[in-house]
Design an enzyme around this catalytic site. Structure first.
Site, PDB file in Angstrom:
ATOM      1  N   HIS A  95       9.773   1.887   4.869  1.00  0.00           N
ATOM      2  CA  HIS A  95       9.638   0.784   3.911  1.00  0.00           C
ATOM      3  C   HIS A  95      10.410  -0.425   4.441  1.00  0.00           C
ATOM      4  CE1 HIS A  95      10.204  -1.635   0.310  1.00  0.00           C
ATOM      5  NE2 HIS A  95       9.120  -1.028  -0.156  1.00  0.00           N
ATOM      6  N   GLY A 173       8.346  -7.910  -3.970  1.00  0.00           N
ATOM      7  CA  GLY A 173       9.321  -8.310  -4.983  1.00  0.00           C
ATOM      8  C   GLY A 173       9.415  -9.811  -5.187  1.00  0.00           C
TER       9      GLY A 173
END
Ligand code: PGA
Length: 254
Positions: A95, A173
């Site tokens: 990630h 995000g």
């Protein structure tokens, strides 16, 4: 579409065991009919209780990271076999937060991928360019080097267990989702690359998820792209309401 979509929530460092259990009690009955496979990557502490709770439902529980070693003196790390024992079926590897905040490189991610496969855990391998790399037209070059590096030595047979997640770092995000067209371009490039590095059959079968500010109001258009086979969802996976809408994307109006 021949590929079954996989929608995975990534809870990151959110939710205590109690909060996680409450979430699952509410979610399970609401995703019974959905056409996608529903995965949730939970914090380590919630793995065992949630895997038990999800048993018999169509929600699959997994982890967000692991170490590449089978065991050893690595304070604070966790081994694949421990995740399997706790009931994890999959693990997110590489990630961008691991790559950028914790300095993980492709070689490390590659060792983890191979360990996960050896232990029977399905890896979700994340790749994606930063804003700087995109503005320098390096997106394809970055995707190629991350895929070649993270998946080195993985056989065509093993690739049938791997999920790829395209997550442009600038979209994670930030509320800035890649447009469906931009996502499709990268997904198509990744699928062609998989055909080149393995073979056509692997490329045809592999699930490529899109990740980066996926929300109920943009999931449908993203999922409508021919090479987008699923989503990796951070923020919007934390509420039952929005995650349920995402997972049931085929019923949404947008
Ligand atoms: P986000 O996170 O949906 O909050 O952008 C995606 C991810 O980090 O996998």
């Amino acid at each position: 579409m021949a590929r079954t979509p996989v929608i995975a929530g990534n809870w990151k460092m959110y939710k205590t065991i109690a909060e996680a259990k409450e979430f699952l009690v509410e979610l399970i009955p609401q995703v019974k009919e959905c056409e996608a496979r529903v995965y949730i990557a939970v914090p380590y502490t919630a793995l065992a209780p949630l895997a038990e709770q999800a048993h018999g439902s169509n929600v699959v529980i997994g982890a967000q990271n692991m170490n590449d070693a089978s065991e050893g003196a690595y304070t604070g790390e966790i081994a694949a076999a421990m995740l399997v024992e706790a009931g994890a079926k999959f693990v997110i590897l590489g990630h961008s937060e691991r790559r950028h905040v914790f300095g993980e490189d492709d070689a490390f991610v590659n060792r983890k991928v191979r360990r996960a496969l050896d232990e029977g855990l399905q890896p979700i391998v994340c790749v994606g360019e930063t804003l700087k790399e995109r503005s320098r037209n390096q997106t394809e070059e970055i995707l190629r080097s991350q895929i070649e590096g993270s998946l080195a030595g993985v056989t065509a047979k093993e690739m049938s267990k791997v999920i790829l997640a395209y997550e442009p770092v600038w979209a994670i995000g930030t509320g800035k989702t890649a447009t469906p067209k931009t996502a499709q371009e990268s997904h198509q490039f990744i699928r062609q690359l998989v055909a080149e590095l393995w073979n056509e059959e692997v490329a045809e079968e592999i699930v490529i998820q899109y990740g980066g500010s996926v929300k109920p109001d943009n999931v449908r258009k993203l999922m409508n792209q021919p090479d987008v086979d699923g989503a990796l969802v951070g923020g919007a996976s934390l509420s039952v309401e929005s995650f349920r809408e995402i997972v049931n994307f085929s019923m949404s109006e947008v």
